[in-house]
Design a protein around this motif. Structure first.
Motif, PDB file in Angstrom:
ATOM      1  N   GLU A  19       0.832  -1.213   0.000  1.00  0.00           N
ATOM      2  CA  GLU A  19       0.000   0.000   0.000  1.00  0.00           C
ATOM      3  C   GLU A  19       0.865   1.261   0.000  1.00  0.00           C
ATOM      4  O   GLU A  19       0.515   2.261  -0.630  1.00  0.00           O
ATOM      5  N   ASP A  20       1.990   1.205   0.710  1.00  0.00           N
ATOM      6  CA  ASP A  20       2.929   2.338   0.661  1.00  0.00           C
ATOM      7  C   ASP A  20       3.350   2.608  -0.781  1.00  0.00           C
ATOM      8  O   ASP A  20       3.334   3.748  -1.248  1.00  0.00           O
ATOM      9  N   ARG A  21       3.729   1.555  -1.452  1.00  0.00           N
ATOM     10  CA  ARG A  21       4.220   1.689  -2.823  1.00  0.00           C
ATOM     11  C   ARG A  21       3.168   2.311  -3.731  1.00  0.00           C
ATOM     12  O   ARG A  21       3.463   3.225  -4.514  1.00  0.00           O
ATOM     13  N   LEU A  22       1.930   1.837  -3.599  1.00  0.00           N
ATOM     14  CA  LEU A  22       0.864   2.353  -4.473  1.00  0.00           C
ATOM     15  C   LEU A  22       0.506   3.791  -4.116  1.00  0.00           C
ATOM     16  O   LEU A  22       0.217   4.605  -4.998  1.00  0.00           O
ATOM     17  N   GLU A  23       0.550   4.107  -2.820  1.00  0.00           N
ATOM     18  CA  GLU A  23       0.290   5.497  -2.423  1.00  0.00           C
ATOM     19  C   GLU A  23       1.370   6.418  -3.002  1.00  0.00           C
ATOM     20  O   GLU A  23       1.084   7.527  -3.472  1.00  0.00           O
ATOM     21  N   ILE A  24       2.613   5.940  -2.986  1.00  0.00           N
ATOM     22  CA  ILE A  24       3.724   6.742  -3.512  1.00  0.00           C
ATOM     23  C   ILE A  24       3.583   6.928  -5.025  1.00  0.00           C
ATOM     24  O   ILE A  24       3.832   8.011  -5.548  1.00  0.00           O
ATOM     25  N   TYR A  25       3.167   5.897  -5.736  1.00  0.00           N
ATOM     26  CA  TYR A  25       2.942   6.068  -7.179  1.00  0.00           C
ATOM     27  C   TYR A  25       1.939   7.192  -7.437  1.00  0.00           C
ATOM     28  O   TYR A  25       2.124   8.022  -8.327  1.00  0.00           O
ATOM     29  N   ASN A  26       0.853   7.223  -6.669  1.00  0.00           N
ATOM     30  CA  ASN A  26      -0.141   8.285  -6.882  1.00  0.00           C
ATOM     31  C   ASN A  26       0.401   9.662  -6.503  1.00  0.00           C
ATOM     32  O   ASN A  26       0.081  10.662  -7.160  1.00  0.00           O
ATOM     33  N   LEU A  27       1.225   9.703  -5.469  1.00  0.00           N
ATOM     34  CA  LEU A  27       1.825  10.984  -5.067  1.00  0.00           C
ATOM     35  C   LEU A  27       2.698  11.534  -6.200  1.00  0.00           C
ATOM     36  O   LEU A  27       2.613  12.721  -6.553  1.00  0.00           O
TER      37      LEU A  27
END
Lengths: 179, 179, 179
Positions: A19-27
């Motif tokens: 989830e961290d990784r996917l949140e970072i992609y959106n950021l």
């Protein structure tokens, strides 16, 4: 690169890393829309209060107030009116607990002011767009109560000079344990 | 595209498929930094020992030793000194057990040597960058003890010729069961 | 951006949200290969039966039959023969239950017909490629029995005009709760 080597991680830890990784992609994916619309409130929200932006050519700001103000400067607004587009590559993401480093390429595009118009079948006539700048981005992120935020962003031009290559090399060191 | 159709998969299997995908994104995202810095050790580590690279124009190498040596060739180093930038699109990833196929677009950029400088407000003057090549990449990956590695990479120019379209079509066949 | 704020979600719900995201990335990544090969069957499969495509310049079609037919039009096929390449940025993805909005940038590239050839060391001579168009894409997706499909796609040129900025701003509103 170590996802499968650490078999002691719980399901919760693994889900959180994903989830961290996917949140970072959106950021990272939200950066071009914010830059190309002058979204100062958004910029304010995604940098830490003590965040730093360090762009090529000595352009530099400290604190999310000052960083957010940059996208509302008259010069930046004029660039937006002229058709500014930030174009982001697939980023490389390294997460280490509550910090992360993202390395990405960026193109800064604008309509070509003077090129001879060319026709592409079914796609009309166009003078086309120029790639005004190409740069290497280093994003240093931290986890906060309000999600991942940007603590420092460094952009250096990919014009053959060394600083951009330093940014790119740093993305590869995290992978060296593969060898 | 079949993630939701296979309800018999365990949580472990689903987590692993997700982690595979994210590891592969980082592997592909690391290609431009390695090519643009001449990172031969990194290239050596991410290709299998019997890996193959098959670039446009008949450039071809077998084995990770030979592939890694390519990024340290004098010609490649000269290109890096001139401001070479590989720019990667969002890739399409198909994982099938211990193998995967990634399909992506690549731009090879370099500073324009002679174009008339143009000013973009707030972004200074620049001759801009040329897109020297645009190509379709096919990456054939295998899972190893040391993570996902590249077994074969094929790059073909998107100049209207058929081989690039063959690469692109192969990405779509995996999705055909949607219809 | 709310992944970590919702601690009441089950593992199943979290896995499903992640798998949705990854499926959507592949759906968006498959657009350039389908457009650049004229893959009408694929296009037919990924739009809903009542899907809508609303491109710049008033080009518009309703229903997946009509949308699929567009990539087989003589003009589009001529563009493909000339070396058409759609190039996709890292997309921003907002999922809300059974619907999702994806915001992405797109470059439409074609070989430059007349530019003076330039040599890049180790990369040969080339006239290079033109960026014919740059646009902002809004993809409205729905979950179906056959996976995520496109219900509406809107593309607007990033030439300084307002509609593209409206698309980009809409991607940022989903992030505003961060502030």
């Amino acid at each position: 690169m170590d996802e499968h080597n650490d078999n002691n991680r719980s399901i919760e830890e693994r889900l959180r890393a994903i989830e961290d990784r996917l949140e970072i992609y959106n950021l990272i994916a939200a950066h071009p829309p914010s830059a190309d619309t002058g979204a100062n409130q958004f910029v304010h929200a995604v940098y830490t209060e003590d965040g730093i932006i360090d762009l090529a050519g000595g352009k530099h700001a400290s604190g999310n107030e000052a960083i957010a103000a940059m996208v509302q400067e008259p010069g930046h607004r004029a660039a937006i009116q002229g058709g500014l587009a930030h174009f982001a590559s697939l980023p490389h993401v390294q997460i280490d607990g509550d910090t992360a480093v993202v390395t990405s390429y960026l193109q800064i595009l604008a309509p070509h002011p003077t090129a001879e118009p060319v026709e592409v079948p079914n796609h009309g006539m166009s003078r086309g767009f120029r790639i005004h700048r190409v740069g290497a981005n280093r994003w240093e992120l931290v986890r906060t109560q309000a999600g991942w935020k940007i603590k420092r962003r460094i952009l250096r031009p990919l014009d053959g000079s060394e600083p951009a290559r330093e940014i790119l090399r740093a993305a590869l060191t995290a992978c060296e344990d593969r060898a």
